[in-house]
Design a protein around this motif. Structure first.
Motif, PDB file in Angstrom:
ATOM      1  N   HIS A  44       9.243  -6.407  -2.257  1.00  0.00           N
ATOM      2  CA  HIS A  44       8.005  -6.373  -1.485  1.00  0.00           C
ATOM      3  C   HIS A  44       6.986  -5.450  -2.145  1.00  0.00           C
ATOM      4  CE1 HIS A  44       5.632  -4.890   2.152  1.00  0.00           C
ATOM      5  NE2 HIS A  44       5.332  -6.168   2.064  1.00  0.00           N
ATOM      6  N   ALA A  45       7.442  -4.296  -2.618  1.00  0.00           N
ATOM      7  CA  ALA A  45       6.547  -3.362  -3.303  1.00  0.00           C
ATOM      8  C   ALA A  45       5.972  -3.985  -4.567  1.00  0.00           C
ATOM      9  CB  ALA A  45       7.300  -2.069  -3.638  1.00  0.00           C
ATOM     10  N   VAL A  46       6.794  -4.700  -5.311  1.00  0.00           N
ATOM     11  CA  VAL A  46       6.321  -5.352  -6.538  1.00  0.00           C
ATOM     12  C   VAL A  46       5.218  -6.354  -6.219  1.00  0.00           C
ATOM     13  CG1 VAL A  46       6.984  -6.928  -8.397  1.00  0.00           C
ATOM     14  CG2 VAL A  46       8.454  -4.975  -7.826  1.00  0.00           C
ATOM     15  N   SER A  47       5.391  -7.128  -5.142  1.00  0.00           N
ATOM     16  CA  SER A  47       4.369  -8.109  -4.774  1.00  0.00           C
ATOM     17  C   SER A  47       3.065  -7.421  -4.377  1.00  0.00           C
ATOM     18  CB  SER A  47       4.869  -9.004  -3.635  1.00  0.00           C
ATOM     19  OG  SER A  47       5.004  -8.283  -2.427  1.00  0.00           O
ATOM     20  N   LEU A  48       3.160  -6.274  -3.710  1.00  0.00           N
ATOM     21  CA  LEU A  48       1.959  -5.532  -3.332  1.00  0.00           C
ATOM     22  C   LEU A  48       1.269  -4.938  -4.559  1.00  0.00           C
ATOM     23  CD1 LEU A  48       3.242  -3.722  -0.111  1.00  0.00           C
ATOM     24  CD2 LEU A  48       1.573  -5.587  -0.222  1.00  0.00           C
ATOM     25  N   LYS A  49       2.038  -4.434  -5.495  1.00  0.00           N
ATOM     26  CA  LYS A  49       1.449  -3.907  -6.724  1.00  0.00           C
ATOM     27  C   LYS A  49       0.668  -5.001  -7.448  1.00  0.00           C
ATOM     28  CE  LYS A  49       0.741  -2.133 -10.846  1.00  0.00           C
ATOM     29  NZ  LYS A  49      -0.505  -1.379 -11.131  1.00  0.00           N
ATOM     30  N   LYS A  50       1.202  -6.199  -7.466  1.00  0.00           N
ATOM     31  CA  LYS A  50       0.511  -7.287  -8.156  1.00  0.00           C
ATOM     32  C   LYS A  50      -0.783  -7.669  -7.435  1.00  0.00           C
ATOM     33  CE  LYS A  50       4.659  -8.992 -10.407  1.00  0.00           C
ATOM     34  NZ  LYS A  50       5.682 -10.059 -10.552  1.00  0.00           N
ATOM     35  N   ALA A  51      -0.819  -7.451  -6.122  1.00  0.00           N
ATOM     36  CA  ALA A  51      -2.039  -7.726  -5.359  1.00  0.00           C
ATOM     37  C   ALA A  51      -3.081  -6.620  -5.540  1.00  0.00           C
ATOM     38  CB  ALA A  51      -1.697  -7.882  -3.879  1.00  0.00           C
ATOM     39  N   PHE A  52      -2.618  -5.424  -5.921  1.00  0.00           N
ATOM     40  CA  PHE A  52      -3.507  -4.277  -6.125  1.00  0.00           C
ATOM     41  C   PHE A  52      -3.229  -3.682  -7.505  1.00  0.00           C
ATOM     42  CE2 PHE A  52      -2.898  -4.726  -1.553  1.00  0.00           C
ATOM     43  CZ  PHE A  52      -4.211  -4.739  -1.103  1.00  0.00           C
ATOM     44  N   PRO A  53      -3.683  -4.359  -8.556  1.00  0.00           N
ATOM     45  CA  PRO A  53      -3.267  -3.983  -9.908  1.00  0.00           C
ATOM     46  C   PRO A  53      -3.727  -2.604 -10.360  1.00  0.00           C
ATOM     47  CG  PRO A  53      -4.998  -5.648  -9.956  1.00  0.00           C
ATOM     48  CD  PRO A  53      -4.549  -5.547  -8.540  1.00  0.00           C
ATOM     49  N   ASN A  54      -4.758  -2.048  -9.741  1.00  0.00           N
ATOM     50  CA  ASN A  54      -5.248  -0.733 -10.179  1.00  0.00           C
ATOM     51  C   ASN A  54      -4.484   0.433  -9.563  1.00  0.00           C
ATOM     52  OD1 ASN A  54      -7.244  -1.811 -11.854  1.00  0.00           O
ATOM     53  ND2 ASN A  54      -8.681  -2.024 -10.152  1.00  0.00           N
ATOM     54  N   LEU A  55      -3.579   0.156  -8.636  1.00  0.00           N
ATOM     55  CA  LEU A  55      -2.718   1.200  -8.099  1.00  0.00           C
ATOM     56  C   LEU A  55      -1.772   1.674  -9.195  1.00  0.00           C
ATOM     57  CD1 LEU A  55      -1.445   2.845  -5.723  1.00  0.00           C
ATOM     58  CD2 LEU A  55       0.006   0.833  -5.297  1.00  0.00           C
ATOM     59  N   GLY A  56      -1.772   2.968  -9.475  1.00  0.00           N
ATOM     60  CA  GLY A  56      -0.821   3.492 -10.449  1.00  0.00           C
ATOM     61  C   GLY A  56       0.583   3.483  -9.872  1.00  0.00           C
ATOM     62  N   VAL A  57       1.546   2.957 -10.624  1.00  0.00           N
ATOM     63  CA  VAL A  57       2.931   2.887 -10.146  1.00  0.00           C
ATOM     64  C   VAL A  57       3.859   3.452 -11.221  1.00  0.00           C
ATOM     65  CG1 VAL A  57       4.830   1.404  -9.414  1.00  0.00           C
ATOM     66  CG2 VAL A  57       2.500   0.918  -8.628  1.00  0.00           C
ATOM     67  N   GLY A  58       4.548   4.524 -10.878  1.00  0.00           N
ATOM     68  CA  GLY A  58       5.574   5.069 -11.747  1.00  0.00           C
ATOM     69  C   GLY A  58       6.956   4.718 -11.219  1.00  0.00           C
ATOM     70  N   VAL A  59       7.973   5.366 -11.756  1.00  0.00           N
ATOM     71  CA  VAL A  59       9.357   5.138 -11.328  1.00  0.00           C
ATOM     72  C   VAL A  59       9.857   6.379 -10.600  1.00  0.00           C
ATOM     73  CG1 VAL A  59      11.698   4.527 -12.023  1.00  0.00           C
ATOM     74  CG2 VAL A  59       9.749   3.635 -13.318  1.00  0.00           C
ATOM     75  N   HIS A  60      10.336   6.168  -9.385  1.00  0.00           N
ATOM     76  CA  HIS A  60      10.898   7.244  -8.556  1.00  0.00           C
ATOM     77  C   HIS A  60      12.411   7.237  -8.782  1.00  0.00           C
ATOM     78  CE1 HIS A  60      10.271  10.252  -5.545  1.00  0.00           C
ATOM     79  NE2 HIS A  60      10.956   9.656  -4.586  1.00  0.00           N
ATOM     80  N   LEU A  61      12.851   7.916  -9.814  1.00  0.00           N
ATOM     81  CA  LEU A  61      14.260   7.910 -10.203  1.00  0.00           C
ATOM     82  C   LEU A  61      15.111   8.397  -9.036  1.00  0.00           C
ATOM     83  CD1 LEU A  61      13.732   9.431 -13.736  1.00  0.00           C
ATOM     84  CD2 LEU A  61      14.228   7.024 -13.215  1.00  0.00           C
ATOM     85  N   THR A  62      16.122   7.611  -8.702  1.00  0.00           N
ATOM     86  CA  THR A  62      16.856   7.841  -7.454  1.00  0.00           C
ATOM     87  C   THR A  62      18.318   8.152  -7.739  1.00  0.00           C
ATOM     88  OG1 THR A  62      15.346   6.317  -6.350  1.00  0.00           O
ATOM     89  CG2 THR A  62      17.375   6.852  -5.197  1.00  0.00           C
TER      90      THR A  62
END
Length: 254
Positions: A44-62
């Motif tokens: 779901h997060a990936v689909s939202l990122k694609k809808a808002f491409p200028n949102l910076g997205v890093g990796v939250h290492l878990t």
């Protein structure tokens, strides 16, 4: 002019978390988030990122929430689940190669989803514990990515000039429960001054709407909801947006 990254952790935790982050980005001052590759809200997060491409997205290492992506990481788990945070708050021993492989798998999953990450950080700041620091440095150098700079080996990787850890407190309802040593308005006035004069700053927050997944698994709840409202509607948010000495950016702009 101070460059400011407003980053919300936990993208991908759940749909409610994801929607809170997106609203804080679309309607407020949030610029960045970090994605949990092992959690149910990932797609779901990936689909939202694609809808808002200028949102910076890093990796939250878990390392302390949900299940690992790999099966051969026994020192990181209890049964099928990751070990709890309390395990890492004491003297702990894990296989660093297992940690490298698991965190590498999480980064790779983000790339395979079509997202080029802007940076690395970690859930519960586990990249700042013991030899975990060496692992995150190795991965940051492998992928040429900045890292949240709240750890001792930060000089080995790119990071912001300053990291602000206490912004979550804007969401606390009862000021008696706050970690701030001053009144909230004093803290915010001081933070604005720091944002203006510091070369680059990451402000960490945890924007989210509450859903059953978050309610059942996290003890940190209502402050997240309050942060969404604060990032959109507060006087502080309006001041940041209108301040000619502050530039809102992502890690990709460093």
């Amino acid at each position: 002019m101070g460059k400011v990254i407003m980053n919300s952790d936990d993208f991908g935790y759940s749909r409610g978390v994801n929607y809170g982050i997106i609203d804080a980005y679309q309607l407020g001052i949030l610029t960045s988030t970090t994605l949990m590759a092992n959690m149910p809200g990932f797609d779901h997060a990936v689909s939202l990122k694609k809808a808002f491409p200028n949102l910076g997205v890093g990796v939250h290492l878990t390392l302390t929430c949900g299940q690992p992506l790999l099966t051969n990481v026994g020192t990181l788990t209890e049964g099928r689940l990751f070990r709890s945070l309390s395990f890492y708050r004491e003297g702990f021993e894990i296989d660093c190669d297992e940690l490298y492989q698991e965190w590498n798998a999480q980064i790779q999953k983000v790339y395979r989803a079509g997202i080029v990450p802007t940076h690395l950080d970690s859930h519960h700041h586990t990249h700042s514990f013991g030899k975990n620091q060496e692992v995150v440095v190795a991965l940051a150098q492998k992928y040429d990515l900045p890292v949240r700079g709240n750890f001792q080996l930060a000089n080995k990787v790119q990071h912001t000039t300053y990291f602000e850890p206490l912004f979550d407190e804007v969401g606390v309802d009862d000021r008696k429960d706050s970690l701030l040593k001053v009144d909230l308005h004093v803290y915010l006035e001081g933070l604005l001054r720091k944002l203006r004069r510091t070369e680059s700053t990451e402000v960490m927050c945890h924007a989210a709407y509450l859903d059953q997944s978050l309610y059942r698994q996290s003890s940190f709840l209502y402050p997240r909801l309050n942060q969404v409202e604060f990032l959109i509607h507060s006087d502080f948010a309006k001041e940041v947006q209108g301040d000619r000495h502050i530039e809102l950016i992502t890690y990709g702009d460093l």
